[in-house]
Each structure stands twice: as structure tokens, then as C-alpha cells.
Motif scaffolding. Structure first.
Motif, PDB file in Angstrom:
ATOM      1  N   LEU A 260       0.295  17.920 -12.066  1.00 39.86           N
ATOM      2  CA  LEU A 260      -0.420  19.223 -12.478  1.00 39.86           C
ATOM      3  C   LEU A 260       1.049  19.891 -12.007  1.00 39.86           C
ATOM      4  N   ALA A 261       2.206  19.496 -12.051  1.00 43.60           N
ATOM      5  CA  ALA A 261       3.576  20.109 -12.896  1.00 43.60           C
ATOM      6  C   ALA A 261       4.040  20.108 -14.197  1.00 43.60           C
ATOM      7  N   GLY A 262       3.350  19.699 -14.775  1.00 44.67           N
ATOM      8  CA  GLY A 262       3.163  19.298 -16.721  1.00 44.67           C
ATOM      9  C   GLY A 262       3.987  19.013 -16.849  1.00 44.67           C
ATOM     10  N   ARG A 263       4.291  17.904 -16.061  1.00 47.01           N
ATOM     11  CA  ARG A 263       5.713  17.170 -16.943  1.00 47.01           C
ATOM     12  C   ARG A 263       5.271  15.310 -15.993  1.00 47.01           C
ATOM     13  N   PRO A 264       4.184  14.960 -16.588  1.00 50.58           N
ATOM     14  CA  PRO A 264       3.989  13.586 -16.260  1.00 50.58           C
ATOM     15  C   PRO A 264       4.720  12.876 -16.225  1.00 50.58           C
ATOM     16  N   LEU A 265       5.086  11.660 -15.298  1.00 52.61           N
ATOM     17  CA  LEU A 265       6.405  10.816 -15.529  1.00 52.61           C
ATOM     18  C   LEU A 265       5.658   9.570 -16.073  1.00 52.61           C
ATOM     19  N   ARG A 266       4.338   9.584 -15.966  1.00 51.66           N
ATOM     20  CA  ARG A 266       3.546   8.071 -16.731  1.00 51.66           C
ATOM     21  C   ARG A 266       4.888   6.784 -16.649  1.00 51.66           C
ATOM     22  N   TRP A 267       5.138   6.657 -15.333  1.00 47.17           N
ATOM     23  CA  TRP A 267       5.359   5.211 -15.051  1.00 47.17           C
ATOM     24  C   TRP A 267       4.514   3.893 -15.435  1.00 47.17           C
ATOM     25  N   LEU A 268       3.011   4.644 -15.039  1.00 45.55           N
ATOM     26  CA  LEU A 268       1.844   3.867 -15.244  1.00 45.55           C
ATOM     27  C   LEU A 268       1.436   4.001 -17.113  1.00 45.55           C
ATOM     28  N   PRO A 269       1.137   2.750 -18.423  1.00 43.73           N
ATOM     29  CA  PRO A 269       0.846   3.430 -19.408  1.00 43.73           C
ATOM     30  C   PRO A 269      -1.154   3.339 -19.330  1.00 43.73           C
ATOM     31  N   TYR A 270      -0.900   4.747 -18.824  1.00 40.24           N
ATOM     32  CA  TYR A 270      -2.635   5.601 -19.124  1.00 40.24           C
ATOM     33  C   TYR A 270      -3.482   4.608 -20.023  1.00 40.24           C
ATOM     34  N   ASP A 271      -2.838   5.618 -21.266  1.00 40.37           N
ATOM     35  CA  ASP A 271      -3.468   5.244 -22.051  1.00 40.37           C
ATOM     36  C   ASP A 271      -3.304   3.755 -22.713  1.00 40.37           C
ATOM     37  N   GLY A 272      -2.658   3.216 -22.843  1.00 41.43           N
ATOM     38  CA  GLY A 272      -2.897   2.065 -22.954  1.00 41.43           C
ATOM     39  C   GLY A 272      -4.343   0.623 -22.504  1.00 41.43           C
ATOM     40  N   MET A 273      -3.951   1.489 -20.781  1.00 42.98           N
ATOM     41  CA  MET A 273      -5.496   1.176 -19.731  1.00 42.98           C
ATOM     42  C   MET A 273      -6.344   1.802 -19.953  1.00 42.98           C
ATOM     43  N   LEU A 274      -6.326   2.748 -20.306  1.00 42.13           N
ATOM     44  CA  LEU A 274      -8.038   3.422 -20.503  1.00 42.13           C
ATOM     45  C   LEU A 274      -8.608   2.449 -21.992  1.00 42.13           C
ATOM     46  N   ALA A 275      -7.994   2.391 -22.877  1.00 42.42           N
ATOM     47  CA  ALA A 275      -8.254   2.126 -24.316  1.00 42.42           C
ATOM     48  C   ALA A 275      -8.663   1.134 -23.817  1.00 42.42           C
TER      49      ALA A 275
ATOM     50  N   LEU B  21       1.108  -1.120   0.023  1.00 46.34           N
ATOM     51  CA  LEU B  21       0.203  -0.095  -0.081  1.00 46.34           C
ATOM     52  C   LEU B  21       1.455   1.035   0.018  1.00 46.34           C
ATOM     53  N   THR B  22       2.000   0.801   0.971  1.00 51.76           N
ATOM     54  CA  THR B  22       3.146   2.197   0.611  1.00 51.76           C
ATOM     55  C   THR B  22       3.524   3.050  -1.036  1.00 51.76           C
ATOM     56  N   LEU B  23       3.787   1.199  -1.408  1.00 50.86           N
ATOM     57  CA  LEU B  23       4.415   1.901  -2.707  1.00 50.86           C
ATOM     58  C   LEU B  23       3.338   2.470  -3.819  1.00 50.86           C
ATOM     59  N   LEU B  24       1.832   1.602  -3.486  1.00 47.58           N
ATOM     60  CA  LEU B  24       1.154   2.330  -4.431  1.00 47.58           C
ATOM     61  C   LEU B  24       0.509   3.524  -4.049  1.00 47.58           C
ATOM     62  N   GLY B  25       0.826   3.829  -3.291  1.00 44.00           N
ATOM     63  CA  GLY B  25       0.529   5.408  -2.775  1.00 44.00           C
ATOM     64  C   GLY B  25       1.777   6.356  -3.211  1.00 44.00           C
ATOM     65  N   LEU B  26       3.215   5.728  -3.085  1.00 42.55           N
ATOM     66  CA  LEU B  26       4.252   6.996  -3.235  1.00 42.55           C
ATOM     67  C   LEU B  26       3.880   6.849  -4.852  1.00 42.55           C
ATOM     68  N   LEU B  27       3.597   5.931  -5.986  1.00 47.96           N
ATOM     69  CA  LEU B  27       3.538   6.032  -7.157  1.00 47.96           C
ATOM     70  C   LEU B  27       2.487   6.643  -7.919  1.00 47.96           C
ATOM     71  N   VAL B  28       1.167   6.436  -6.690  1.00 44.49           N
ATOM     72  CA  VAL B  28      -0.043   7.575  -7.599  1.00 44.49           C
ATOM     73  C   VAL B  28       0.264   9.131  -7.015  1.00 44.49           C
ATOM     74  N   ALA B  29       1.264   9.657  -5.615  1.00 42.54           N
ATOM     75  CA  ALA B  29       1.254  10.367  -5.497  1.00 42.54           C
ATOM     76  C   ALA B  29       2.391  11.513  -6.440  1.00 42.54           C
ATOM     77  N   ALA B  30       3.832  10.233  -6.461  1.00 42.67           N
ATOM     78  CA  ALA B  30       4.726  10.573  -7.596  1.00 42.67           C
ATOM     79  C   ALA B  30       3.559  11.351  -9.507  1.00 42.67           C
ATOM     80  N   GLU B  31       2.778  10.093  -9.534  1.00 48.13           N
ATOM     81  CA  GLU B  31       1.959  10.121 -10.814  1.00 48.13           C
ATOM     82  C   GLU B  31       1.221  11.221 -10.817  1.00 48.13           C
ATOM     83  N   THR B  32       0.862  12.008  -9.701  1.00 44.53           N
ATOM     84  CA  THR B  32      -0.491  13.492  -9.389  1.00 44.53           C
ATOM     85  C   THR B  32       0.429  14.354  -9.724  1.00 44.53           C
ATOM     86  N   ILE B  33       1.785  14.610  -8.418  1.00 43.60           N
ATOM     87  CA  ILE B  33       2.158  15.507  -8.927  1.00 43.60           C
ATOM     88  C   ILE B  33       3.197  16.278  -9.670  1.00 43.60           C
ATOM     89  N   SER B  34       3.773  14.920 -10.326  1.00 41.65           N
ATOM     90  CA  SER B  34       4.087  15.635 -11.709  1.00 41.65           C
ATOM     91  C   SER B  34       3.387  16.176 -13.087  1.00 41.65           C
TER      92      SER B  34
END
Length: 211
Positions: free
Chosen positions: A68-83, A53-66
């Protein structure tokens, strides 16, 4: 059985001493305190779940902050998952399989959290909530085996404790098995009463003839 093995473990002694001799009176609050003191904790499953749960929370926090800063990390394949999610039906076998796996993992974690493990110590009734006494399971088993060995006709016996069941396997020379079973059960029950354990135990006796 040595004196050290049968010596009870004391925890949370308040300094009070009983002057009377004999079994202590039944006190529900004292029994509950003894059960809680020797209740096993699910440390390993809790650590694993907390780490995940800690690793998942850190991953979500990093993706959200990046993002919002305009430079998404995209460690998770959002486009593929959404499709995949938009083009997959609820009745898809792959989706149902994934849901079943996640559900089973959740139920397994819930069972690990709710079902108590095997305690290392057997709580003994003290009559005082501040006086916690426990015996090693192997010491209790040896004491019960010694009680069974004292029954006439019994050469040796083996005792195992599983849950709230005491399994006794006395070895005899083939005399009256039914009488031997009754005598062994009575001797083991008498020793259990003398130990005055907090939890009740059922005694199963299986006589074995010596060859």
C-alpha cells in the motif's frame, strides 16, 4: 509407600469440612469439577500453533502495508507462486500431495486439541465441588500392587495404569492360576472402591509363575 506419596493433593478448598466418616456421596457437579481441575492442557501444541499463526499474520501485514505504501517488500515470491498456480492443474500429483500434507497437518492439530492427554493426577471423589482431591498415578498403582501382594500365594506384583485400565501382573509359585487371578482381581477392585476414584477403571490380571 510413604505417607507423602499417598497424601492427596487439594485444590480450591472452600474451608468447609465434613464431619461424617466414610465415602462421600456421589455428586455429579463435584465429579465434573475434579475432572476439569486435573485435565491436562495442550500447552506445547498451542504455543507452536500460536507462534506460527503470529508469524504468518506479521508477514501478511508487512507485505500488505509495504504494498500500500508503494514499496512492496516481496519477501514472498508472488510472481512465481502466481505463475505456478495458473499453470498447474487440480489433478497435478504435486498439488494433490501438497493438499494431502496440509490436510493431515490440520487433522493432527485438531486431534491434539480435542483428544485429552494423560493426566498426572487421578481425581478422587470428594462430594464437594469446591474440594478437589487428586492422587499421583504412581501412588495409586503402588496401593493397588500392595493390595495384590496381600493375596495368599502372590510373591510380588506389578501394576500399571494406562487410560482407564489397570493392568496387574502378580507373580506366584504356580498354584491355581485361575483362583489366584480371581482373588487378585477382587482385591484390586476392593482397593479401588476404597480409594473412591472419580473415573471408573477396568482391571486386567495376568498371572506369572515364578521360576
Amino acid at each position: 509407600m510413604t505417607e507423602q506419596e499417598t497424601r492427596p493433593v487439594l485444590a480450591g478448598v472452600s474451608g468447609a469440612h465434613r464431619a461424617e466418616v466414610g465415602p462421600p456421596p456421589h455428586d455429579r457437579s463435584a465429579d465434573r469439577a475434579a475432572r476439569r481441575a486435573f485435565r491436562p492442557y495442550r500447552r506445547i501444541p498451542a504455543i507452536v500453533v500460536a507462534a506460527l499463526l503470529t508469524l504468518l499474520g506479521l508477514l501478511v501485514a508487512a507485505e500488505t502495508i509495504s504494498a500500500l505504501a508503494g514499496r512492496p517488500l516481496r519477501w514472498l515470491p508472488y510472481d512465481g507462486m502466481l505463475a505456478w498456480a495458473s499453470g498447474t492443474l487440480w489433478s497435478n500429483p504435486l498439488f494433490l500431495l501438497g493438499a494431502a500434507v496440509v490436510t493431515l497437518l490440520g487433522l493432527a492439530l485438531l486431534a491434539l486439541a480435542l483428544v485429552p492427554g494423560r493426566p498426572r493426577m487421578v481425581p478422587v471423589r470428594s462430594g464437594d465441588p469446591d474440594l478437589i482431591i487428586g492422587l499421583r498415578r504412581r501412588s495409586v498403582a503402588r496401593a493397588l500392587a500392595h493390595a495384590a501382594d496381600e493375596v495368599p500365594g502372590v510373591h510380588s506384583s506389578h501394576v500399571t495404569m494406562r487410560g482407564h485400565t489397570v493392568s496387574v501382573r502378580p507373580e506366584t509359585s504356580g498354584w491355581d492360576d485361575e483362583r489366584c487371578e480371581q482373588d487378585v482381581r477382587a482385591a484390586v477392585l476392593d482397593r479401588l472402591a476404597g480409594l473412591d476414584l472419580v473415573e471408573p477403571y477396568r482391571v486386567d490380571v495376568h498371572v506369572k509363575e515364578r521360576r
